[in-house]
Design an enzyme around this catalytic site. Structure first.
Site, PDB file in Angstrom:
ATOM      1  N   GLU A 153       0.722  -1.085  -0.065  1.00  0.00           N
ATOM      2  CA  GLU A 153      -0.035  -0.078   0.008  1.00  0.00           C
ATOM      3  C   GLU A 153       1.072   1.184  -0.124  1.00  0.00           C
ATOM      4  O   GLU A 153       0.629   2.334  -0.609  1.00  0.00           O
ATOM      5  CB  GLU A 153      -0.814   0.099   1.391  1.00  0.00           C
ATOM      6  CG  GLU A 153      -2.201  -0.826   1.104  1.00  0.00           C
ATOM      7  CD  GLU A 153      -2.773  -0.637   2.546  1.00  0.00           C
ATOM      8  OE1 GLU A 153      -2.698   0.286   3.348  1.00  0.00           O
ATOM      9  OE2 GLU A 153      -3.894  -1.388   2.516  1.00  0.00           O
ATOM     10  N   LEU A 154       1.865   1.170   0.897  1.00  0.00           N
ATOM     11  CA  LEU A 154       2.816   2.340   1.105  1.00  0.00           C
ATOM     12  C   LEU A 154       3.402   2.667  -0.325  1.00  0.00           C
ATOM     13  O   LEU A 154       3.559   3.742  -0.995  1.00  0.00           O
ATOM     14  CB  LEU A 154       3.871   2.165   2.075  1.00  0.00           C
ATOM     15  CG  LEU A 154       4.751   3.233   2.303  1.00  0.00           C
ATOM     16  CD1 LEU A 154       4.243   4.747   2.567  1.00  0.00           C
ATOM     17  CD2 LEU A 154       5.842   2.931   3.387  1.00  0.00           C
TER      18      LEU A 154
END
Length: 169
Positions: free
Chosen positions: A93-94
């Site tokens: 996600e990051l």
């Protein structure tokens, strides 16, 4: 000669962002404490916040709907906690969030929840342990090691952004 100006009826309102905020965090560390209070506070102030409640910790890929939600969010709040880097899901996600920051101008705000920002930036303490496990898992996999390096880079860049340091709850 045609006029270059448009009348109001020619213009269509097309919002750029579907969500005001995308909230990303390590479930086990903060869901029932800080994150749930933050989410409710944002909601109560009319801030439309995407919070993924269906995390698949054992999954290797992020569902398309989640990637789309990241892309359609104006702001990403990254809640870094002690076990954040143990989750491949959070790290994936990051990476996507940092791509959206660079490509779409998404605002990314790190929140350091009960963790020293220096440890996140430099991947020391619990972050060092987590990355040692990731590297051990992918040691014979060139593509896997590239992925781990991408996680490291995204984490360092995100942790160097101006954010908030919340120690001891």
């Amino acid at each position: 000669m045609a006029s270059s100006s448009s009348s109001a009826s020619d213009l269509r309102y097309c919002p750029r962002w579907k969500y005001d905020v995308f909230l990303t965090f390590r479930c086990a560390d903060s869901r029932k404490t800080f994150t749930s209070h933050l989410y409710e506070g944002l909601k109560n102030r009319g801030i439309f916040t995407f919070q993924d409640d269906k995390r698949l910790e054992n999954g290797d890929s992020i569902p398309e709907e989640l990637l789309k939600a990241i892309e359609e969010s104006q702001v990403a709040l990254n809640i870094f906690s002690k076990n954040y880097a143990t989750s491949k899901w959070c790290l994936d996600e990051l990476v996507k969030i940092m791509e959206c920051k660079n490509e779409n101008g998404q605002l990314v705000i790190p929140i350091f929840y009960d963790v020293d920002p220096w440890h996140v930036r430099n991947q020391s303490e619990s972050f060092e342990e987590a990355f040692a496990k990731h590297e051990s898992r992918y040691k014979n996999d060139v593509e896997g090691m590239k992925k781990v390096q991408g996680w490291r880079t995204a984490l360092t860049v995100a942790a160097n952004l101006k954010g908030y340091d919340i120690l001891n709850g």
